[in-house]
Design a protein around this motif. Structure first.
Motif, PDB file in Angstrom:
ATOM      1  N   ALA A 127      41.519  42.077  30.284  1.00 12.23           N
ATOM      2  CA  ALA A 127      41.156  42.874  31.459  1.00 12.23           C
ATOM      3  C   ALA A 127      42.413  43.251  32.234  1.00 12.23           C
ATOM      4  N   GLU A 128      42.257  44.114  33.203  1.00 13.32           N
ATOM      5  CA  GLU A 128      43.356  44.492  34.090  1.00 13.32           C
ATOM      6  C   GLU A 128      43.588  43.362  35.104  1.00 13.32           C
ATOM      7  N   GLU A 129      44.855  43.137  35.440  1.00 16.32           N
ATOM      8  CA  GLU A 129      45.170  42.124  36.448  1.00 16.32           C
ATOM      9  C   GLU A 129      44.541  42.483  37.791  1.00 16.32           C
ATOM     10  N   SER A 130      44.469  43.772  38.090  1.00 18.80           N
ATOM     11  CA  SER A 130      43.868  44.208  39.362  1.00 18.80           C
ATOM     12  C   SER A 130      42.393  43.811  39.451  1.00 18.80           C
ATOM     13  N   ASP A 131      41.700  43.784  38.306  1.00 20.16           N
ATOM     14  CA  ASP A 131      40.295  43.348  38.307  1.00 20.16           C
ATOM     15  C   ASP A 131      40.190  41.859  38.613  1.00 20.16           C
ATOM     16  N   LEU A 133      42.396  40.044  40.262  1.00 17.89           N
ATOM     17  CA  LEU A 133      42.735  39.890  41.680  1.00 17.89           C
ATOM     18  C   LEU A 133      41.573  40.283  42.582  1.00 17.89           C
ATOM     19  N   ALA A 134      40.883  41.367  42.248  1.00 19.39           N
ATOM     20  CA  ALA A 134      39.744  41.811  43.056  1.00 19.39           C
ATOM     21  C   ALA A 134      38.651  40.747  43.090  1.00 19.39           C
ATOM     22  N   VAL A 135      38.415  40.106  41.950  1.00 18.51           N
ATOM     23  CA  VAL A 135      37.393  39.060  41.918  1.00 18.51           C
ATOM     24  C   VAL A 135      37.855  37.868  42.754  1.00 18.51           C
ATOM     25  N   GLU A 136      39.127  37.484  42.612  1.00 17.13           N
ATOM     26  CA  GLU A 136      39.645  36.352  43.384  1.00 17.13           C
ATOM     27  C   GLU A 136      39.589  36.618  44.889  1.00 17.13           C
ATOM     28  N   GLN A 137      39.778  37.851  45.269  1.00 23.01           N
ATOM     29  CA  GLN A 137      39.786  38.199  46.688  1.00 23.01           C
ATOM     30  C   GLN A 137      38.388  38.522  47.225  1.00 23.01           C
ATOM     31  N   GLY A 138      37.369  38.391  46.386  1.00 24.43           N
ATOM     32  CA  GLY A 138      35.995  38.616  46.838  1.00 24.43           C
ATOM     33  C   GLY A 138      35.628  40.075  46.992  1.00 24.43           C
ATOM     34  N   ARG A 139      36.333  40.968  46.260  1.00 19.31           N
ATOM     35  CA  ARG A 139      36.048  42.400  46.371  1.00 19.31           C
ATOM     36  C   ARG A 139      35.636  42.999  45.035  1.00 19.31           C
ATOM     37  N   ALA A 140      34.916  42.240  44.253  1.00 24.44           N
ATOM     38  CA  ALA A 140      34.507  42.707  42.923  1.00 24.44           C
ATOM     39  C   ALA A 140      33.649  43.966  43.013  1.00 24.44           C
ATOM     40  N   THR A 141      32.766  44.022  43.967  1.00 21.90           N
ATOM     41  CA  THR A 141      31.894  45.181  44.111  1.00 21.90           C
ATOM     42  C   THR A 141      32.685  46.420  44.515  1.00 21.90           C
ATOM     43  N   GLN A 142      33.554  46.289  45.513  1.00 18.54           N
ATOM     44  CA  GLN A 142      34.335  47.421  45.986  1.00 18.54           C
ATOM     45  C   GLN A 142      35.287  47.938  44.910  1.00 18.54           C
ATOM     46  N   ALA A 143      35.793  47.053  44.056  1.00 21.52           N
ATOM     47  CA  ALA A 143      36.753  47.442  43.019  1.00 21.52           C
ATOM     48  C   ALA A 143      36.057  47.902  41.731  1.00 21.52           C
ATOM     49  N   ASN A 144      34.726  47.922  41.736  1.00 16.00           N
ATOM     50  CA  ASN A 144      33.937  48.339  40.565  1.00 16.00           C
ATOM     51  C   ASN A 144      34.251  47.514  39.329  1.00 16.00           C
ATOM     52  N   VAL A 145      34.370  46.221  39.513  1.00 15.72           N
ATOM     53  CA  VAL A 145      34.591  45.316  38.389  1.00 15.72           C
ATOM     54  C   VAL A 145      33.295  45.228  37.595  1.00 15.72           C
ATOM     55  N   GLY A 146      33.385  45.346  36.308  1.00 14.89           N
ATOM     56  CA  GLY A 146      32.194  45.311  35.457  1.00 14.89           C
ATOM     57  C   GLY A 146      31.698  43.899  35.200  1.00 14.89           C
ATOM     58  N   GLY A 147      30.457  43.794  34.823  1.00 11.43           N
ATOM     59  CA  GLY A 147      29.854  42.509  34.502  1.00 11.43           C
ATOM     60  C   GLY A 147      30.530  41.828  33.322  1.00 11.43           C
ATOM     61  N   SER A 148      31.107  42.611  32.409  1.00 12.40           N
ATOM     62  CA  SER A 148      31.781  42.023  31.250  1.00 12.40           C
ATOM     63  C   SER A 148      33.018  41.236  31.674  1.00 12.40           C
ATOM     64  N   VAL A 149      33.709  41.682  32.721  1.00 14.56           N
ATOM     65  CA  VAL A 149      34.875  40.952  33.227  1.00 14.56           C
ATOM     66  C   VAL A 149      34.424  39.616  33.819  1.00 14.56           C
ATOM     67  N   ILE A 150      33.342  39.642  34.572  1.00 15.55           N
ATOM     68  CA  ILE A 150      32.814  38.397  35.158  1.00 15.55           C
ATOM     69  C   ILE A 150      32.418  37.435  34.043  1.00 15.55           C
ATOM     70  N   GLY A 151      31.734  37.932  33.028  1.00 12.17           N
ATOM     71  CA  GLY A 151      31.337  37.092  31.899  1.00 12.17           C
ATOM     72  C   GLY A 151      32.533  36.504  31.171  1.00 12.17           C
ATOM     73  N   ALA A 152      33.575  37.296  30.969  1.00 12.39           N
ATOM     74  CA  ALA A 152      34.776  36.818  30.282  1.00 12.39           C
ATOM     75  C   ALA A 152      35.494  35.757  31.119  1.00 12.39           C
ATOM     76  N   LEU A 153      35.552  35.960  32.432  1.00 12.05           N
ATOM     77  CA  LEU A 153      36.174  34.962  33.310  1.00 12.05           C
ATOM     78  C   LEU A 153      35.404  33.644  33.266  1.00 12.05           C
ATOM     79  N   GLU A 154      34.076  33.733  33.310  1.00  6.65           N
ATOM     80  CA  GLU A 154      33.255  32.520  33.253  1.00  6.65           C
ATOM     81  C   GLU A 154      33.471  31.779  31.939  1.00  6.65           C
ATOM     82  N   ALA A 155      33.517  32.516  30.840  1.00 10.04           N
ATOM     83  CA  ALA A 155      33.690  31.888  29.527  1.00 10.04           C
ATOM     84  C   ALA A 155      35.091  31.291  29.373  1.00 10.04           C
TER      85      ALA A 155
END
Length: 165
Positions: A127-131, A133-155
């Protein structure tokens, strides 16, 4: 000759306002409540047709037309338009899940526990580092981070970021 009468009496020799009954006044034709009437200048303000004596009628029609146009624009804006989506993005298939309230803090803790930098984590999950960072900063929705990035981070970090169903 007037189409309607207020019941002023017998002869038609005296012209009177068909709305208020005023006599011996300069009468004008006006449309009031769907009826065409001969009215005095005072009653001419009720003219719905917006004739030459009523410039406010044009303003009212313009205002109504602008209001209808604005309502149509708002309706168009509420509807999804896939023409503006990036090529190759499939937003319907990669929807962001509902995230737990403290998902950013959880990700930071899990990443630090694993001894990874944000760039290393992003590379590990593709994934992109900016994605990340957006998740870490609590701005996943505003940054349009996809569900696949969240799933990959969880895994990758064995952390729960999305709410369970």
């Amino acid at each position: 000759m007037a189409k309607y009468s207020t019941g002023g009496g017998g002869s038609g020799a005296s012209e009177s306002c068909e709305l208020c009954g005023a006599e011996d006044v300069d009468l004008r034709t006006a449309s009031v409540a769907g009826a065409t009437l001969q009215v005095c200048p005072d009653c001419a303000q009720h003219d719905e047709a917006g004739g030459p004596d009523d410039s406010d009628g044009d303003d009212d029609r313009d205002r109504k037309r602008r209001a209808a146009q604005n309502a149509a624009r708002l309706q168009d804006a509420r509807q999804a338009d896939s023409e503006h989506w990036e090529d190759g993005a499939d937003y319907d298939d990669d929807q962001l899940p509902y995230l737990v309230p403290d998902y950013g803090e959880r990700l930071v803790d899990a990443r630090q526990d694993a001894g990874l930098q944000t760039a290393e984590l992003a590379e590990a999950i593709g994934a992109e580092e900016s994605d990340v960072l957006a998740v870490e900063q609590g701005r996943a929705t505003q940054a349009n981070v996809g569900g696949s990035v969240i799933g990959a981070l969880e895994a990758e970090l064995d952390v729960e970021l999305a709410e369970s169903d």
